[in-house]
Design an enzyme around this catalytic site. Structure first.
Site, mmCIF file in Angstrom:
data_model
loop_
_atom_site.group_PDB
_atom_site.id
_atom_site.type_symbol
_atom_site.label_atom_id
_atom_site.label_comp_id
_atom_site.label_asym_id
_atom_site.label_seq_id
_atom_site.Cartn_x
_atom_site.Cartn_y
_atom_site.Cartn_z
ATOM 1 C CD GLN A 229 -3.266 -1.019 1.626
ATOM 2 O OE1 GLN A 229 -3.412 -0.269 2.567
ATOM 3 N NE2 GLN A 229 -4.257 -1.669 1.085
ATOM 4 C CG ASN B 219 -2.670 5.161 7.472
ATOM 5 O OD1 ASN B 219 -2.732 5.001 6.274
ATOM 6 N ND2 ASN B 219 -3.064 6.269 8.059
ATOM 7 C CB CYS B 220 0.669 1.379 4.578
ATOM 8 S SG CYS B 220 0.517 -0.082 5.570
ATOM 9 C CB VAL B 221 -5.248 3.095 3.727
ATOM 10 C CG1 VAL B 221 -5.808 2.605 5.031
ATOM 11 C CG2 VAL B 221 -4.982 4.582 3.759
#
Lengths: 350, 426
Positions: B112, B241-243
């Protein structure tokens, strides 16, 4: 390059033949003639396109002799083989609107010739055809002709040239269920502030995404006899044999996988992994049973609590995968599950 | 709370013997910055590069984007609870280096992270193609788990941004903006006729590398709470985060939150900007229900007339978005929600994973599934090893001419759900 070729469809009223009393006027092809609103289109096309023929048909004739009229009109258009077909605009004339939608839909679906129409949004033809035919939203009477042609003519040219069609709000066609990206003039947050201020003061505003009617599925009744049930595992958690042999995408999956787990009692980090890109894959990769609980179901099988674990499992990544794709996958593998005599399915996500 | 924001316009970044800012040019001493990155033993090595608008350069896999800032007057420091000590920020004076960003990159998780193209069609979709980017590509020590590597790179990015920001401390800003909100009672007295509006900010908190930190606190472990809208400008919220890249709120987005800035534009004129409400997007149903209950309750207690709700991520968080919208509307508080769409590559699918009639005012950042052809660019900062694996790409993404056919999803910030961009869909 020569001019683009247009065939135009109008009713008896706009052909100056007469009103309701002449509505039984049969379909007629006038090759080389530009009639009524066609003149406005001609002016708008300038040198880019020409109306090579006009088809005139009475509204009553069309509706009362539907199949005959359709066949006649289809032949007329086919013989002319235009680059684009325009029907109307019909404004708020109900039967004319339905006729425009019907012929435009028929021409594009049966002849593969791009077609557009235009009408008032409350015209019954709009609801019937706006998702099938690009339908320009017009005013409710012929007083809106100039405005209607100003939107229909450029869109018709784009279609004839096979150019990219912009979003509904850019081109003026009625939203047709196909979402198209485009750049607004203001950023989203600014638009949100403006929309909120309108909403707070009771002024009209237009949502950028009307809520869809949501498909909610009631669960099936409980399985009565689990001890003899054949149970299958299906997951959107992306569990695949190590190496992801079918290249299921990490997001927006284009397909699902079907894998045999005969003789598999435990998914290990050497044999299975996840293809899913929507969560940290560490824990699923360490032990894929955490997402697809083969080990536990094998225990239940041994204990006689379920009849049998089905030898195939179905898997895809739910991450960013459209509802339409998911439905298509499920329709296909559900038929396989049924054919294989599966009594119950455990669906796991992530 | 009153915050004066000074903008220092950065016109160029160059490597140099000494780190300094002179006449809008940021000079960076690589050795000095390298030491700051390598303070963390989990990072084995780092390389630096500079990417400028219009260059034929692709940066990938992009993790975070950060705007350097420095606290000049007032309490606390930038990134409180993360880099600076915990202290309430958002008042006094802060300087920001505008027109540039620190971009962290590296192989990290591999699903992501995103792409920033500095030119070509991809550049139109990311706000970061318009910035001069100081890129740090970090390599982990052997055997480090992805989430530890991710954390190390995240913190290294903040340390570097803070150091670069500090170079501006003694400078005179090119322009200054003042942001001020008042207390509850004061606001009612000062603006008796203006609608009371707040911003409901949904923080990504699905866990497993989908996290956001508020004053260093993991948002998934927090109840719905509130802040003064100026606090984000000092880095009270950072991304962890890694959305999917397209709708990930980078730290840059948090620092420059467009909803907050645009509400400030109207504050005292057409509305009274009351506060910034923070809620999360946890995965458990009980958490979703609790958080949205609390959000609606706070909106009611604050006697709000309207809120703007923003989202991060998609799918699972769509349910939080709709729960918030439904419950806030049920309290008689009007909502506008900002989201993006996953309508399929053909645009024909339902765009959200949840829906409700209460959501009658939606702003969309566009369909993230839309395909885009990214041509081969001359230079790559980072690695192309993951281009076919990141969310929004596929094994078939590489075309014969070396270009990539991918979804907008892969482009960092393309369909931002704070309304950072002009991209939309109908």
């Amino acid at each position: 390059m020569g001019k683009l070729r247009v065939v135009h469809y109008i009713n008896q009223f706009f052909a100056n033949i007469g009103g309701e009393e002449k509505a039984d006027f049969p379909a007629e092809l006038r090759v080389g003639e530009v009639v009524g609103p066609g003149l406005a289109f001609k002016a708008s096309f300038k040198d880019e396109a020409e109306i090579i023929a006009t088809i005139v048909c009475g509204d009553s004739y069309f509706n009362e002799n539907l199949e005959t009229a359709k066949a006649q009109i289809l032949e007329m258009v086919k013989a002319q083989n235009p680059d684009v077909f325009i029907a109307g605009p019909a404004f708020n004339a109900g039967r004319y609107g339905v006729a425009c939608g019907t012929v435009a839909d028929m021409v594009s679906s049966e002849l593969g010739i791009p077609a557009i129409t235009g009408m008032y949004e409350e015209n019954p033809g709009a609801d019937m055809f706006k998702n099938k035919v690009l339908t320009i939203a017009t005013k409710n009477s012929a007083a809106g002709m100039r405005d209607a042609v100003a939107k229909m003519a450029p869109l018709a040219l784009k279609l004839a040239k096979n150019e990219k069609i912009g979003a509904s709000c850019e081109e003026g066609y009625m939203p047709n269920g196909v979402r198209v990206n485009f750049f607004e003039k203001e950023r989203g947050s600014k638009r949100a502030v403006k929309m909120l201020l309108s909403k707070l003061s009771g002024k009209p505003f237009t949502t950028e995404y009307p809520m869809p009617s949501f498909d909610r599925v009631d669960p099936n009744p409980a399985v009565k006899d689990m001890a003899h049930a054949r149970v299958a595992l299906v997951t959107s958690g992306g569990i695949v044999p190590k190496g992801n042999p079918d290249h299921i995408e990490s997001s927006s999956a284009s397909h699902y996988g079907e894998y045999d787990i005969s003789g598999v009692f435990d998914l290990t980090s050497d044999t299975y992994e996840t293809a899913h890109g929507g969560y940290d894959p560490c824990y699923a990769n360490q032990d894929a049973d955490r997402v697809l609980p083969v080990d536990v179901l094998r225990d239940l099988e041994k204990e006689g609590k379920i009849g049998k674990l089905h030898e195939k499992f179905y898997t895809t990544t739910g991450n960013g995968t459209s509802v339409a794709s998911s439905k298509a996958f499920a329709a296909e593998f559900s038929a396989k599950l049924k054919a294989d005599g599966v009594d119950a399915v455990i669906l796991t996500s992530t | 709370m009153r915050l004066e924001m000074g903008h220092i316009h950065i016109k160029d970044i160059r490597f140099s013997e000494e780190s300094k800012i002179v006449d809008g040019v940021l000079f960076v001493c690589e050795d000095e910055i390298r030491k700051i990155v390598l303070e963390d033993e989990k990072i084995k090595s780092v390389t630096f590069d500079i990417a400028k608008p219009g260059e034929s350069t692709r940066i990938t896999p992009v993790k975070d984007v950060i705007e350097p800032r420095v606290k000049v007057e007032g309490r606390g420091g930038i990134f409180p609870g993360v880099i600076a000590k915990v202290d309430t920020v958002g008042s006094g004076k802060t300087y920001a280096l505008k027109g540039m960003a620190v971009v962290t990159a590296g192989r990290i998780v591999g699903f992501q992270e995103g792409i920033i193209d500095m030119s070509g069609p991809g550049a139109d979709y990311t706000p970061f193609s318009k910035l001069i980017n100081f890129v740090m590509v970090c390599e982990p020590e052997e055997g480090i788990e992805p989430h530890h590597y991710e954390q190390a790179v995240r913190l290294a990015g903040f340390r570097v941004a803070v150091r670069l920001g500090e170079l501006a401390k003694e400078l005179t800003p090119d322009e200054t903006k003042v942001y001020e909100t008042c207390g509850i009672k004061e606001g009612i007295e000062k603006y008796p006729d203006l609608p009371r509006v707040a911003y409901v900010h949904m923080l990504q908190s699905q866990g497993l590398l989908h996290d956001t930190y508020v004053y260093g606190v993991d948002a998934k472990k927090s109840l719905t709470t509130m802040m003064s809208p100026t606090e984000i400008m000092d880095g009270a919220i950072v991304s962890g985060n890694c959305v999917s890249a397209c709708d990930k709120n980078t730290t840059y987005h948090h620092l420059n939150n467009p909803v907050i800035h645009d509400l400030f534009e109207e504050h005292g004129k057409t509305l009274n900007f009351v506060c910034h409400i923070l809620t999360n997007e946890n995965v458990y149903l009980a958490d979703k229900m609790r958080s949205s209950d609390w959000t609606a309750k706070l909106c009611r207690m604050l006697d709000l007339d309207g809120v703007i709700v923003s989202q991060e991520g998609f799918g699972n968080p769509d349910t939080d978005l709709i729960m918030n919208c439904k419950k806030i509307e049920a309290e008689g508080v009007k909502t506008v929600i900002i989201t993006d769409e996953y309508a399929g590559r053909d645009g024909k699918s339902q765009s959200l994973a949840d829906a409700d009639v209460a959501a009658d005012a939606v702003v969309t950042g566009g369909n993230a599934n839309q395909l885009i052809r990214l041509p081969k660019l001359d230079k790559v900062i980072g690695t192309l090893d993951y281009v076919t694996k990141i969310a929004g790409s596929s094994a078939d993404a590489i075309m014969d001419d070396g270009s990539y056919e991918v979804e907008l999803q892969v482009i960092t910030g393309a369909t931002n759900e704070m309304g950072f961009n002009c991209l939309s869909a109908r």
